[in-house]
Design a protein around this motif. Structure first.
Motif, PDB file in Angstrom:
ATOM      1  N   TRP A 126       0.838  -1.214   0.000  1.00 44.77           N
ATOM      2  CA  TRP A 126       0.000   0.000   0.000  1.00 44.77           C
ATOM      3  C   TRP A 126       0.863   1.250   0.000  1.00 44.77           C
ATOM      4  CZ3 TRP A 126      -3.202  -2.320   4.560  1.00 44.77           C
ATOM      5  CH2 TRP A 126      -4.137  -3.221   4.041  1.00 44.77           C
ATOM      6  N   VAL A 127       1.935   1.204   0.802  1.00 46.69           N
ATOM      7  CA  VAL A 127       2.772   2.403   0.930  1.00 46.69           C
ATOM      8  C   VAL A 127       3.575   2.657  -0.342  1.00 46.69           C
ATOM      9  CG1 VAL A 127       4.667   3.462   2.236  1.00 46.69           C
ATOM     10  CG2 VAL A 127       2.894   2.170   3.439  1.00 46.69           C
ATOM     11  N   TRP A 128       4.279   1.597  -0.819  1.00 46.87           N
ATOM     12  CA  TRP A 128       5.065   1.742  -2.043  1.00 46.87           C
ATOM     13  C   TRP A 128       4.382   0.955  -3.157  1.00 46.87           C
ATOM     14  CZ3 TRP A 128       8.259   0.855   2.435  1.00 46.87           C
ATOM     15  CH2 TRP A 128       9.037   1.958   2.788  1.00 46.87           C
ATOM     16  N   GLN A 129       3.779   1.665  -4.072  1.00 45.99           N
ATOM     17  CA  GLN A 129       3.139   1.008  -5.209  1.00 45.99           C
ATOM     18  C   GLN A 129       4.220   0.290  -6.012  1.00 45.99           C
ATOM     19  OE1 GLN A 129      -0.204   1.044  -5.786  1.00 45.99           O
ATOM     20  NE2 GLN A 129      -0.435   2.177  -3.890  1.00 45.99           N
ATOM     21  N   GLY A 130       3.905  -0.900  -6.476  1.00 44.78           N
ATOM     22  CA  GLY A 130       4.872  -1.637  -7.291  1.00 44.78           C
ATOM     23  C   GLY A 130       5.695  -2.626  -6.494  1.00 44.78           C
ATOM     24  N   VAL A 131       5.690  -2.479  -5.170  1.00 40.17           N
ATOM     25  CA  VAL A 131       6.427  -3.440  -4.343  1.00 40.17           C
ATOM     26  C   VAL A 131       5.597  -4.709  -4.193  1.00 40.17           C
ATOM     27  CG1 VAL A 131       7.321  -3.880  -2.026  1.00 40.17           C
ATOM     28  CG2 VAL A 131       7.687  -1.676  -3.101  1.00 40.17           C
ATOM     29  N   GLN A 132       6.156  -5.826  -4.588  1.00 39.83           N
ATOM     30  CA  GLN A 132       5.423  -7.091  -4.514  1.00 39.83           C
ATOM     31  C   GLN A 132       6.196  -8.055  -3.609  1.00 39.83           C
ATOM     32  OE1 GLN A 132       2.443  -7.947  -5.850  1.00 39.83           O
ATOM     33  NE2 GLN A 132       2.176  -5.882  -6.622  1.00 39.83           N
ATOM     34  N   VAL A 133       5.875  -8.046  -2.343  1.00 39.87           N
ATOM     35  CA  VAL A 133       6.526  -8.976  -1.419  1.00 39.87           C
ATOM     36  C   VAL A 133       5.482  -9.975  -0.924  1.00 39.87           C
ATOM     37  CG1 VAL A 133       7.937  -9.180   0.673  1.00 39.87           C
ATOM     38  CG2 VAL A 133       8.048  -7.097  -0.699  1.00 39.87           C
ATOM     39  N   VAL A 134       5.717 -11.238  -1.230  1.00 41.42           N
ATOM     40  CA  VAL A 134       4.764 -12.278  -0.820  1.00 41.42           C
ATOM     41  C   VAL A 134       5.503 -13.328   0.023  1.00 41.42           C
ATOM     42  CG1 VAL A 134       2.982 -13.882  -1.619  1.00 41.42           C
ATOM     43  CG2 VAL A 134       3.601 -11.909  -3.031  1.00 41.42           C
TER      44      VAL A 134
END
Lengths: 397, 351
Positions: free
Chosen positions: B308-316
């Motif tokens: 939500w904070v950094w768009q584009g960050v995909q941590v799963v």
């Protein structure tokens, strides 16, 4: 309270146990923080720490090692007013002696101007050394090879191999000490299908004359006027000096796929895209401390329970609850300083041992941990605060 | 709770590292995996390797392989008009087929006789030798005049070498041994099975090396991260042991009266030890389960916040089943270590 301070009622054995637990939690925090921030700093410095070095890179690549950009752009970048030196490079993950490493293909003159290295043993690569490799000191040690040895380099991104003779071992005091340097053409063999591509282009600029945005605009202007494939350029002597043994052809590319940034910003951008920021790593380290501090809190409570009889006695002879708490706190504060100091020493020793045995390595690069005074200060503050909160919130009497 | 939070730290860190490793693996899979193999003696490099022709014949006779190219690599010296240059000579059994397999662009023809050679395009530039020009090649005391009949470009090390028929290399070197054999497996062949079968056929001093080593590189990279995580986790487990020590000590302090009473009415020391020990282990087990849940949930929540904070960050972040078992087992083990001393001390009390 001053009268109480001279009264030694806290048992030494229990004090030692509490100090050790505090030191352990402090060690955990410092090992976490120093190694994570070491990783962050090392990765950021991978392409150079200087403010005046910019990189032309592939915006679509997910890592700094997997980009593909036209090599001939090096000529255009070098021709921009204010660019002092320009180094097209290939960075390729490879295997030698069953160990992973990165092989960097460079044009020697430009590269060494940008990244001066000290030759520890052997001789530097010449511009026609197509059978040689220079190894960083850490890498040479890890592979167990020395000058004159031959190594079989197996590529990972292409079905190719190269046999090279170690011509030198160098020291750069940077992450390059874990890499192998070869001529640009060899780097291209191990990575690409033709000689017209490189991974990225780094350039040292005069910041008062030109910046990353100016270089991008220049490349965009040139891209607009460019029409399809053309014959090898070789347009001037200065430009030719930036080429390998093969002349570069002008190839089509989309300017949107290119990026030009300060090298540190570029590396920061890659880390940011995975959510790895300095702040996030600091928060993670502090969270580790906070989570483990519950143990210290419980230990402090137990410590006070173990002195219940002594504290009751103090109360019966007239000491107020507040006075007793403050006295215990004053007696524990120096110990917390000792504990955090002990934690710092153990952490540094542990990290040095980990570094020596190769446990502090990410993507074949040894992490260089720095004793950040901010983290050490934070450690002292956190340990002191933890002890203070534990004692002040305890149910003494 | 103390133990739960510590286990949560380990669980969440493992979950995040798993994600990072999966990303590393994903990047590696972008590279197509090649099918080229080398057979060489266990010397580690090509030029020191020595094979007999019988070995090459064994490889050739193996049904599952194709494109078998016995080669000899030697260091020689080229005397050209512009100067003297140290070069690598590569003798190949069938130069034409080999260059075809390498998808070489050949300006001119392919070398066939003892006095013909193909020159790599980069070496051509270094030596300033033109097509159809003759050069003297020496290797030790043997000298041979060779005509450059073709200039080749392959985007491989061949571009910096002199490629000759293997007879030429043997003549110059004065021996008919080979350096190595290059081959690929047929399509639709289970490479692992075929490789095992071939390895059995080959002499003991010979090894088969796969050229494109994407898998090994990824394994090494992931191993580096996991190695650090393992050492770091060990430190957390030491804190778990300390927490266990605190929990059992607290129990003994809080239940001092009850424990003394039990001993006074005849409870054996072993019984008191078992009680303290069991209590700590049950607490540790509960803490470990709670910690696992907290760790996984915490990592997921943190990654969602990051998204939500950094768009584009995909941590799963995710945790594998064997890691769950490992974390539980190690938590119990270190808790046991931590509570043994206080439990033992509790039995030593004098009535």
């Amino acid at each position: 309270m001053s009268r109480l301070f001279g009264f030694r009622y806290l048992r030494l054995r229990l004090l030692v146990v509490l100090t050790l637990i505090l030191a352990l939690v402090s060690t955990l925090f410092l090992v976490t923080a120093l190694s994570l921030l070491g990783f962050y700093k090392s990765f950021n410095a991978y392409l150079g720490e200087e403010k005046d070095v910019v990189a032309v890179y592939d915006r679509q690549s997910r890592t700094p090692f997997t980009g593909v950009i036209p090599a001939y752009l090096a000529e255009q970048v070098s021709a921009v007013n204010g660019v002092l030196v320009c180094s097209p490079e290939t960075i390729t993950p490879c295997i030698v002696n069953n160990q992973s490493l990165f092989v960097r293909g460079v044009l020697t003159d430009a590269f060494f101007e940008l990244n001066p290295v000290t030759i520890v043993e052997g001789r530097a690569l010449s511009q026609s050394d197509l059978g040689s490799v220079m190894l960083g000191v850490n890498l040479a040690k890890r592979l167990g090879v020395s000058v004159g040895d031959r190594i079989l380099v197996l590529a990972t991104l292409a079905d190719r191999y190269v046999e090279l003779e170690v011509s030198a071992v160098y020291l750069s005091h940077s992450s390059m000490d874990d890499e192998a340097l070869v001529l640009l053409n060899i780097g291209q063999w191990l990575r690409f299908n033709d000689y017209n591509k490189v991974t990225l282009i780094r350039a040292k600029v005069n910041p008062s004359v030109v910046g990353a945005a100016d270089i991008y605009q220049e490349l965009a202007r040139n891209a607009q006027s460019q029409t399809g494939l053309s014959s090898p350029s070789n347009s001037s002597n200065r430009q030719a000096s930036y080429q390998g043994l093969m002349p570069w052809a002008t190839v089509n590319f989309k300017i949107e796929s290119l990026g030009v940034e300060d090298t540190q910003n570029l590396m920061k951008g890659y880390l940011d895209s995975y959510g790895v920021t300095k702040e996030a790593l600091m928060i993670l380290s502090v969270l580790v401390f906070v989570f483990s501090s519950v143990t210290v809190f419980a230990a402090s409570q137990t410590f006070i329970r173990q002195h219940r009889e002594d504290l009751d006695t103090l109360s019966h002879i007239g000491a107020s609850r507040k006075t007793v708490k403050l006295d215990v706190l004053l007696k524990l504060l120096p110990l917390s300083l000792v504990a955090s100091g002990l934690g710092a020493m153990v952490s540094v020793a542990a990290l040095m041992v980990l570094e020596t045995f190769g446990y502090l390595r990410v993507l074949s690069h040894v992490l260089v941990f720095h004793l950040d005074p901010l983290i050490l200060a934070l450690n002292f503050v956190l340990v002191l605060a933890l002890v203070a909160v534990s004692v002040l919130r305890s149910d003494i009497l | 709770m103390a133990m739960a939070l510590l286990v949560a730290v380990v669980a969440s860190m493992n979950a995040i590292v798993n994600f990072v490793n999966s990303q590393t693996a994903a990047v590696g899979q972008l590279a197509s995996v090649g099918d080229r193999y080398l057979v060489l003696s266990k010397s580690g490099c090509l030029s020191d390797s020595q094979l007999s022709w019988e070995t090459a014949d064994l490889v050739k006779s193996f049904d599952e392989v194709k494109g078998v190219f016995p080669q000899k690599v030697v260091d020689g010296v080229v005397h050209a008009g512009s100067g003297v240059y140290a070069v690598t000579l590569r003798g190949v059994e069938n130069v034409s087929a080999y260059l075809k397999a390498e998808r070489a662009y050949v300006n001119g023809t392919v070398a066939v006789g003892l006095s013909e050679a193909n020159l790599g395009v980069l070496l051509c530039g270094i030596c300033s030798v033109n097509l159809h020009e003759s050069v003297n090649v020496t290797l030790g005391d043997v000298r041979l005049n060779i005509k450059v009949v073709g200039i080749t470009q392959t985007q491989t090390q061949l571009d910096s070498e002199l490629i000759v028929p293997i007879e030429t290399a043997n003549y110059l070197a004065g021996s008919d041994s080979l350096s190595f054999v290059e081959f690929t497996f047929n399509e639709r062949v289970d490479r692992q099975v075929a490789l095992s079968c071939l390895s059995v056929l080959l002499p003991q001093n010979v090894e088969v090396v796969k050229v494109q080593q994407t898998g090994l590189f990824l394994a090494e990279s992931i191993g580096e991260t996991l190695g650090f995580l393992a050492v770091w986790s060990l430190l957390v487990y030491v804190v778990v042991a300390a927490a266990s020590y605190v929990v059992s000590t607290r129990l003994i302090v809080d239940c001092e009266y009850e424990l003394v009473t039990l001993q006074a009415i005849g409870a054996k020391r072993q019984r008191v030890f078992t009680m303290v020990f069991t209590y700590t282990l049950v607490t540790a087990l509960a803490g470990a389960f709670l910690g696992l849940a907290l760790g996984i949930a915490g990592a997921q929540v943190a990654s969602s916040v990051l998204r939500w904070v950094w768009q584009g960050v995909q941590v799963v972040p995710f945790l594998e089943l064997n890691q769950v078992g490992q974390i539980l087992a190690l938590s119990i083990l270190f808790s046991t270590l931590g509570c043994v001393y206080p439990a033992f001390k509790s039995t030593q009390r004098r009535l």
